[in-house]
Design a protein around this motif. Sequence first.
Motif, PDB file in Angstrom:
ATOM      1  N   LEU A  32      79.345 -64.297  98.622  1.00  0.00           N
ATOM      2  CA  LEU A  32      78.951 -64.896  99.884  1.00  0.00           C
ATOM      3  C   LEU A  32      77.701 -64.163 100.370  1.00  0.00           C
ATOM      4  O   LEU A  32      77.787 -63.091 100.942  1.00  0.00           O
ATOM      5  N   PRO A  33      76.519 -64.737 100.160  1.00  0.00           N
ATOM      6  CA  PRO A  33      75.280 -64.015 100.387  1.00  0.00           C
ATOM      7  C   PRO A  33      75.034 -63.587 101.829  1.00  0.00           C
ATOM      8  O   PRO A  33      74.427 -62.561 102.065  1.00  0.00           O
ATOM      9  N   ALA A  34      75.500 -64.328 102.790  1.00  0.00           N
ATOM     10  CA  ALA A  34      75.207 -63.996 104.183  1.00  0.00           C
ATOM     11  C   ALA A  34      75.821 -62.668 104.602  1.00  0.00           C
ATOM     12  O   ALA A  34      75.270 -61.961 105.424  1.00  0.00           O
ATOM     13  N   GLN A  35      76.957 -62.308 104.044  1.00  0.00           N
ATOM     14  CA  GLN A  35      77.626 -61.076 104.410  1.00  0.00           C
ATOM     15  C   GLN A  35      77.673 -60.076 103.263  1.00  0.00           C
ATOM     16  O   GLN A  35      78.100 -58.953 103.446  1.00  0.00           O
TER      17      GLN A  35
ATOM     18  N   ARG B 256      83.584 -66.830 106.399  1.00  0.00           N
ATOM     19  CA  ARG B 256      84.317 -67.111 105.161  1.00  0.00           C
ATOM     20  C   ARG B 256      83.693 -68.233 104.348  1.00  0.00           C
ATOM     21  O   ARG B 256      83.886 -68.317 103.146  1.00  0.00           O
ATOM     22  N   LEU B 257      82.923 -69.105 104.981  1.00  0.00           N
ATOM     23  CA  LEU B 257      82.293 -70.204 104.262  1.00  0.00           C
ATOM     24  C   LEU B 257      80.932 -69.809 103.702  1.00  0.00           C
ATOM     25  O   LEU B 257      80.335 -70.558 102.955  1.00  0.00           O
TER      26      LEU B 257
ATOM     27  N   THR C 166      81.789 -73.636 110.406  1.00  0.00           N
ATOM     28  CA  THR C 166      83.242 -73.560 110.481  1.00  0.00           C
ATOM     29  C   THR C 166      83.813 -74.793 109.801  1.00  0.00           C
ATOM     30  O   THR C 166      83.080 -75.700 109.425  1.00  0.00           O
ATOM     31  N   GLN C 167      85.148 -74.845 109.698  1.00  0.00           N
ATOM     32  CA  GLN C 167      85.765 -75.966 109.009  1.00  0.00           C
ATOM     33  C   GLN C 167      87.075 -76.330 109.689  1.00  0.00           C
ATOM     34  O   GLN C 167      87.892 -75.460 110.002  1.00  0.00           O
TER      35      GLN C 167
END
Length: 74
Positions: A4-7, A28-29, A37-38
């Motif tokens: 997960l590149p953002a974090q 998480r996404l 979000t989902q």
Amino acid sequence: MATLPAQGLSEGDEGELAGVPYDEAPNRLGSGSGLMTQAAQASAPEAFVPGDIKTARLFGRHFAETLGRLSFSG
């Protein structure tokens, strides 16, 4: 293994991110372009998983802090 590149977090075989259950992990996404979000269509606010609520709060805090650092001249 998904990254997960953002974090900079990696998803383990158990569906956990850095020792946090998947549904409780912020971002998480894995969106690096903004808030993501989902939930099912027309869901109640309670339908969002805790990790998505954390993501929204962190995003809002970051956004507010960034605005606070900006100097507006009119």
